[in-house]
Motif scaffolding. Sequence first.
Motif, PDB file in Angstrom:
ATOM      1  N   HIS A   6       0.758  -1.067   0.054  1.00 59.34           N
ATOM      2  CA  HIS A   6      -0.119  -0.082  -0.047  1.00 59.34           C
ATOM      3  C   HIS A   6       0.913   1.242  -0.034  1.00 59.34           C
ATOM      4  O   HIS A   6       1.721   1.120   0.809  1.00 59.34           O
ATOM      5  CB  HIS A   6      -1.090  -0.002   1.489  1.00 59.34           C
ATOM      6  CG  HIS A   6      -1.909   1.086   1.209  1.00 59.34           C
ATOM      7  ND1 HIS A   6      -3.129   0.950   0.819  1.00 59.34           N
ATOM      8  CD2 HIS A   6      -1.451   2.393   1.613  1.00 59.34           C
ATOM      9  CE1 HIS A   6      -3.696   1.937   0.764  1.00 59.34           C
ATOM     10  NE2 HIS A   6      -3.071   3.108   1.203  1.00 59.34           N
ATOM     11  N   GLN A  29      -1.399  -0.735  -3.794  1.00 58.84           N
ATOM     12  CA  GLN A  29      -2.584  -0.514  -3.423  1.00 58.84           C
ATOM     13  C   GLN A  29      -2.740   1.065  -3.193  1.00 58.84           C
ATOM     14  O   GLN A  29      -1.728   1.452  -2.250  1.00 58.84           O
ATOM     15  CB  GLN A  29      -3.121  -1.443  -2.267  1.00 58.84           C
ATOM     16  CG  GLN A  29      -4.430  -1.248  -1.679  1.00 58.84           C
ATOM     17  CD  GLN A  29      -4.887  -2.046  -0.482  1.00 58.84           C
ATOM     18  OE1 GLN A  29      -5.319  -3.093  -0.767  1.00 58.84           O
ATOM     19  NE2 GLN A  29      -4.516  -1.835   0.631  1.00 58.84           N
ATOM     20  N   HIS A  66      -8.571   0.637  -2.316  1.00 57.13           N
ATOM     21  CA  HIS A  66      -9.229   0.099  -0.886  1.00 57.13           C
ATOM     22  C   HIS A  66     -10.180   1.123  -0.693  1.00 57.13           C
ATOM     23  O   HIS A  66     -10.108   2.136  -0.631  1.00 57.13           O
ATOM     24  CB  HIS A  66      -8.081   0.127   0.066  1.00 57.13           C
ATOM     25  CG  HIS A  66      -8.671  -0.986   1.259  1.00 57.13           C
ATOM     26  ND1 HIS A  66      -9.981  -0.678   1.814  1.00 57.13           N
ATOM     27  CD2 HIS A  66      -8.099  -1.935   1.754  1.00 57.13           C
ATOM     28  CE1 HIS A  66      -9.910  -1.464   2.920  1.00 57.13           C
ATOM     29  NE2 HIS A  66      -9.084  -2.313   2.758  1.00 57.13           N
ATOM     30  N   GLU A 141     -13.170  -8.406   1.046  1.00 54.07           N
ATOM     31  CA  GLU A 141     -12.214  -8.754   2.227  1.00 54.07           C
ATOM     32  C   GLU A 141     -12.654  -9.729   3.177  1.00 54.07           C
ATOM     33  O   GLU A 141     -13.484  -9.196   3.821  1.00 54.07           O
ATOM     34  CB  GLU A 141     -11.376  -7.567   2.414  1.00 54.07           C
ATOM     35  CG  GLU A 141      -9.892  -7.734   3.319  1.00 54.07           C
ATOM     36  CD  GLU A 141      -9.260  -6.752   3.671  1.00 54.07           C
ATOM     37  OE1 GLU A 141      -8.354  -6.798   4.581  1.00 54.07           O
ATOM     38  OE2 GLU A 141      -9.550  -5.575   3.306  1.00 54.07           O
ATOM     39  N   CYS A 173     -10.684 -10.710  -1.732  1.00 56.48           N
ATOM     40  CA  CYS A 173      -9.321 -10.549  -1.467  1.00 56.48           C
ATOM     41  C   CYS A 173      -8.961 -10.981  -0.038  1.00 56.48           C
ATOM     42  O   CYS A 173      -9.659 -10.520   0.968  1.00 56.48           O
ATOM     43  CB  CYS A 173      -9.070  -8.884  -1.169  1.00 56.48           C
ATOM     44  SG  CYS A 173      -7.388  -8.299  -0.657  1.00 56.48           S
ATOM     45  N   ASP A 175      -6.902 -11.832   3.184  1.00 58.54           N
ATOM     46  CA  ASP A 175      -5.894 -11.225   3.977  1.00 58.54           C
ATOM     47  C   ASP A 175      -5.226 -12.364   4.916  1.00 58.54           C
ATOM     48  O   ASP A 175      -6.052 -12.885   5.769  1.00 58.54           O
ATOM     49  CB  ASP A 175      -6.420 -10.049   4.737  1.00 58.54           C
ATOM     50  CG  ASP A 175      -5.551  -9.318   5.668  1.00 58.54           C
ATOM     51  OD1 ASP A 175      -4.870  -9.878   6.348  1.00 58.54           O
ATOM     52  OD2 ASP A 175      -5.446  -8.073   5.507  1.00 58.54           O
ATOM     53  N   CYS A 210      -7.135 -11.139  -5.432  1.00 58.57           N
ATOM     54  CA  CYS A 210      -6.056 -10.194  -4.774  1.00 58.57           C
ATOM     55  C   CYS A 210      -5.563 -10.836  -3.219  1.00 58.57           C
ATOM     56  O   CYS A 210      -6.577 -11.707  -2.841  1.00 58.57           O
ATOM     57  CB  CYS A 210      -6.529  -8.729  -4.547  1.00 58.57           C
ATOM     58  SG  CYS A 210      -5.646  -7.570  -3.908  1.00 58.57           S
ATOM     59  N   HIS A 212      -4.038  -9.807   0.679  1.00 60.40           N
ATOM     60  CA  HIS A 212      -3.237  -8.941   1.538  1.00 60.40           C
ATOM     61  C   HIS A 212      -2.294  -9.873   2.347  1.00 60.40           C
ATOM     62  O   HIS A 212      -2.816 -10.653   3.045  1.00 60.40           O
ATOM     63  CB  HIS A 212      -4.082  -8.112   2.645  1.00 60.40           C
ATOM     64  CG  HIS A 212      -4.901  -7.028   1.707  1.00 60.40           C
ATOM     65  ND1 HIS A 212      -6.102  -6.293   2.233  1.00 60.40           N
ATOM     66  CD2 HIS A 212      -4.847  -6.166   0.594  1.00 60.40           C
ATOM     67  CE1 HIS A 212      -6.370  -5.284   1.690  1.00 60.40           C
ATOM     68  NE2 HIS A 212      -5.631  -5.276   0.447  1.00 60.40           N
ATOM     69  N   ASN A 214      -0.253 -10.070   5.323  1.00 62.05           N
ATOM     70  CA  ASN A 214       0.223  -9.299   6.821  1.00 62.05           C
ATOM     71  C   ASN A 214       0.475 -10.328   7.753  1.00 62.05           C
ATOM     72  O   ASN A 214      -0.338 -11.265   7.649  1.00 62.05           O
ATOM     73  CB  ASN A 214      -1.077  -8.282   7.082  1.00 62.05           C
ATOM     74  CG  ASN A 214      -1.288  -7.267   6.029  1.00 62.05           C
ATOM     75  OD1 ASN A 214      -0.423  -6.447   5.967  1.00 62.05           O
ATOM     76  ND2 ASN A 214      -2.378  -7.155   5.522  1.00 62.05           N
ATOM     77  N   HIS A 227      -1.914  -5.976  12.778  1.00 63.87           N
ATOM     78  CA  HIS A 227      -0.868  -6.324  11.996  1.00 63.87           C
ATOM     79  C   HIS A 227       0.398  -6.224  12.361  1.00 63.87           C
ATOM     80  O   HIS A 227       0.709  -5.429  13.461  1.00 63.87           O
ATOM     81  CB  HIS A 227      -0.885  -5.422  10.569  1.00 63.87           C
ATOM     82  CG  HIS A 227      -1.900  -5.575   9.756  1.00 63.87           C
ATOM     83  ND1 HIS A 227      -2.185  -4.950   8.501  1.00 63.87           N
ATOM     84  CD2 HIS A 227      -3.374  -6.267   9.975  1.00 63.87           C
ATOM     85  CE1 HIS A 227      -3.524  -5.185   8.062  1.00 63.87           C
ATOM     86  NE2 HIS A 227      -4.013  -6.273   8.752  1.00 63.87           N
ATOM     87  N   ILE A 255      -0.525  -7.660  -1.669  1.00 62.89           N
ATOM     88  CA  ILE A 255      -0.066  -6.317  -1.052  1.00 62.89           C
ATOM     89  C   ILE A 255       0.291  -6.493   0.285  1.00 62.89           C
ATOM     90  O   ILE A 255      -0.744  -7.233   1.177  1.00 62.89           O
ATOM     91  CB  ILE A 255      -1.512  -5.539  -1.251  1.00 62.89           C
ATOM     92  CG1 ILE A 255      -1.676  -5.554  -2.629  1.00 62.89           C
ATOM     93  CG2 ILE A 255      -1.083  -4.142  -0.655  1.00 62.89           C
ATOM     94  CD1 ILE A 255      -0.871  -4.807  -3.685  1.00 62.89           C
ATOM     95  N   GLU A 257       0.291  -4.482   3.686  1.00 66.36           N
ATOM     96  CA  GLU A 257      -0.131  -2.909   4.311  1.00 66.36           C
ATOM     97  C   GLU A 257       0.596  -2.462   5.370  1.00 66.36           C
ATOM     98  O   GLU A 257       0.610  -1.340   5.649  1.00 66.36           O
ATOM     99  CB  GLU A 257      -1.570  -3.205   4.547  1.00 66.36           C
ATOM    100  CG  GLU A 257      -2.446  -3.786   3.485  1.00 66.36           C
ATOM    101  CD  GLU A 257      -3.846  -3.974   3.695  1.00 66.36           C
ATOM    102  OE1 GLU A 257      -4.803  -3.331   3.303  1.00 66.36           O
ATOM    103  OE2 GLU A 257      -4.246  -4.904   4.873  1.00 66.36           O
TER     104      GLU A 257
END
Length: 291
Positions: A6, A29, A66, A141, A173, A175, A210, A212, A214, A227, A255, A257
């Motif tokens: 991001h 992102q 986002h 997400e 997406c 995560d 997609c 994320h 983390n 995170h 991605i 973040e």
Amino acid sequence: MLIGAHVSTAGGLVEAHARGVEIGADAIQVFNQSPRMWKPTRWRDDDIAAFRELMADGPIASVVIHAVYLVNCASKDPEIRAKSLASLKHSLAMGDAIGADGVVLHPGSTVGEPHEEALARVGDALGEALAETDSCPLLLEDIAGAGKTLGRSFDELARLIELGGGHERLGLCLDSCHLLASGYDVRTADAVATVMDECVSVVGRERLRCLHVNDSQTPLGSNRDRHAPLGEGEIGARGCGAFLSEPRFEGLPAIFEGPGLEGKAPAAADIERARKLRANGLRARARRRRG
């Protein structure tokens, strides 16, 4: 896999692209407006044109938007619902303008209202937003599961897609931090494969657009979205490597973040770290196949 992060849009889209290039990202992102304000912003036409030219010729292969955190498509409050729909439509319109691979959306919260009614309101909002925009995908997400939030399981995400009309533009997406927090173990290659088997069975592989990537400050099933720098949380270096090396994630924007290793926004060291963890994960998978 398109490993990225991001990045800030301060100064415009061209500056955001430059930040992505500076840290060595394959994907970026961005927020299309302040994430905690309703007031929409609109990128200038010349900035959009320059950004699209850079995306066509440069090293960054994917951009996703986002949606702002204030959006709650499950809300029953007329004012919140109207603002949420307007903001979501604006994000999708900006996604169309810049050629984004999707707008990532937190599905919303029941705010104490009946669960099924809240799910239906989200479905209605998704359908309306897609009907009034052109082509940008809308990516739900998965969430960590705190409070009355929606989208904490594959069954619930599949239900939201169904209620949204099953539109081909609706996707996911995933995560890694949220998966762990909501009870999905992603700390080994076998565990990630089991989670993905369920995702494919319940939602469909074609819906996954997609990632994320983390790490998590809190343990499996904590339902807390906190995170951690990659490899330094509850998922850990080996777990992050297992997640990043899952074969069904090939070709997706992944991605990061934050927070970064320096405790700030993602930097070049974090992109390098993600690539190293992925390489370690791929080597571990190769050793397992040989053994």
